[in-house]
Design a protein around this motif. Sequence first.
Motif, short mmCIF file in Angstrom:
data_model
loop_
_atom_site.label_atom_id
_atom_site.label_comp_id
_atom_site.label_asym_id
_atom_site.label_seq_id
_atom_site.Cartn_x
_atom_site.Cartn_y
_atom_site.Cartn_z
N UNK A 33 0.93 -1.34 0.19
CA UNK A 33 0.13 -0.16 -0.05
C UNK A 33 0.87 1.15 0.03
N UNK A 34 1.87 1.32 0.79
CA UNK A 34 2.83 2.44 0.78
C UNK A 34 3.44 2.69 -0.49
N UNK A 35 3.86 1.80 -1.13
CA UNK A 35 4.78 1.77 -2.37
C UNK A 35 3.54 2.20 -3.53
N UNK A 36 2.34 1.78 -3.32
CA UNK A 36 1.24 2.05 -4.43
C UNK A 36 0.81 3.65 -4.11
N UNK A 37 0.80 4.06 -2.88
CA UNK A 37 0.46 5.47 -2.81
C UNK A 37 1.68 6.44 -3.39
N UNK A 38 2.98 6.02 -3.20
CA UNK A 38 4.09 6.53 -3.79
C UNK A 38 4.23 6.48 -5.29
N UNK A 39 3.36 5.60 -5.97
CA UNK A 39 3.49 5.41 -7.23
C UNK A 39 4.78 4.48 -7.70
N UNK A 40 5.27 3.71 -6.61
CA UNK A 40 6.46 2.89 -6.93
C UNK A 40 6.22 1.45 -6.53
N UNK A 48 13.77 -4.18 3.54
CA UNK A 48 14.22 -3.16 4.55
C UNK A 48 13.00 -2.09 4.43
N UNK A 49 12.40 -1.55 5.36
CA UNK A 49 11.35 -0.44 5.48
C UNK A 49 11.95 0.88 5.01
N UNK A 50 11.11 1.41 4.23
CA UNK A 50 11.36 2.71 3.93
C UNK A 50 11.63 3.34 5.48
N UNK A 51 12.35 4.55 5.42
CA UNK A 51 12.62 5.40 6.55
C UNK A 51 11.47 5.93 7.01
N UNK A 52 10.58 6.41 6.17
CA UNK A 52 9.56 7.13 6.46
C UNK A 52 8.44 6.35 7.39
N UNK A 53 8.28 5.11 7.12
CA UNK A 53 7.35 4.11 7.81
C UNK A 53 8.19 3.98 9.06
N UNK A 54 9.51 3.83 9.26
CA UNK A 54 10.09 3.69 10.60
C UNK A 54 9.81 4.78 11.63
N UNK A 55 9.67 6.02 11.03
CA UNK A 55 9.68 7.43 11.68
C UNK A 55 8.00 7.42 12.02
N UNK A 56 6.99 6.75 11.28
CA UNK A 56 5.68 6.88 11.33
C UNK A 56 5.49 6.90 12.62
N UNK A 57 5.51 5.71 13.43
CA UNK A 57 4.75 5.63 14.94
C UNK A 57 5.15 6.83 15.66
N UNK A 58 6.55 7.69 15.45
CA UNK A 58 6.79 8.56 16.13
C UNK A 58 5.83 9.91 16.00
N UNK A 59 5.52 10.11 14.65
CA UNK A 59 4.48 11.05 14.23
C UNK A 59 3.32 10.78 14.60
N UNK A 60 2.91 9.60 14.62
CA UNK A 60 1.57 9.25 15.28
C UNK A 60 1.49 9.56 16.72
N UNK A 80 15.55 -1.07 9.44
CA UNK A 80 14.49 -2.04 10.15
C UNK A 80 14.20 -2.73 9.01
N UNK A 81 13.85 -4.02 9.10
CA UNK A 81 13.41 -5.06 8.27
C UNK A 81 11.93 -5.15 8.35
N UNK A 82 11.16 -5.66 7.36
CA UNK A 82 9.57 -5.56 7.40
C UNK A 82 9.55 -6.99 8.26
N UNK A 83 8.43 -7.04 9.07
CA UNK A 83 8.04 -7.79 10.06
C UNK A 83 8.68 -7.63 11.28
N UNK A 84 9.55 -6.76 11.43
CA UNK A 84 10.00 -6.48 12.74
C UNK A 84 9.12 -5.37 13.59
N UNK A 85 8.93 -5.73 14.76
CA UNK A 85 7.90 -4.95 15.78
C UNK A 85 8.76 -3.72 16.00
#
Length: 129
Positions: A33-40, A48-60, A80-85
């Motif tokens: 979904x993230x990549x689809x929203x970005x058009x990529x 590895x997770x995109x940096x923006x997704x790793x920061x997103x919980x702080x912005x939440x 951070x790898x996908x599926x890491x909490x």
Amino acid sequence: MSSNTIKNAVHGDISVGTVLVWTKRYTEQDLRDFHALRGTAVDPLPEELPYLLVLAPLTKLGGDLDYLSQKMDWTVSRPVRRNEEITAELEVTRLEPTEGMTKIAFDARVRCGDDVVITGRSKGFIVSA
């Protein structure tokens, strides 16, 4: 409640030393979904997770407070790898309620298990209703 405490609908009473916490684990669908929203749209998905997704919980957490940042500084220690909490933590280091707003500052951390993968600081304000 002291004059250096504010009430929040999500986190209750907040004062200096309060640590706000939120945990997230991104699924493969979240990444698609993230990549689809970005058009990529990508296949296969990166490990590895995109940096923006790793920061997103702080912005939440900041969003829970209606926080407006004036300054943010971050240091990333590892990807951070996908599926890491991911556990985001904002520790209140300054809280100054004034008429119309509250000045607030945080020390921030993002953890994956025992690893601290992002550290940082942020300062800004919360507009009073």
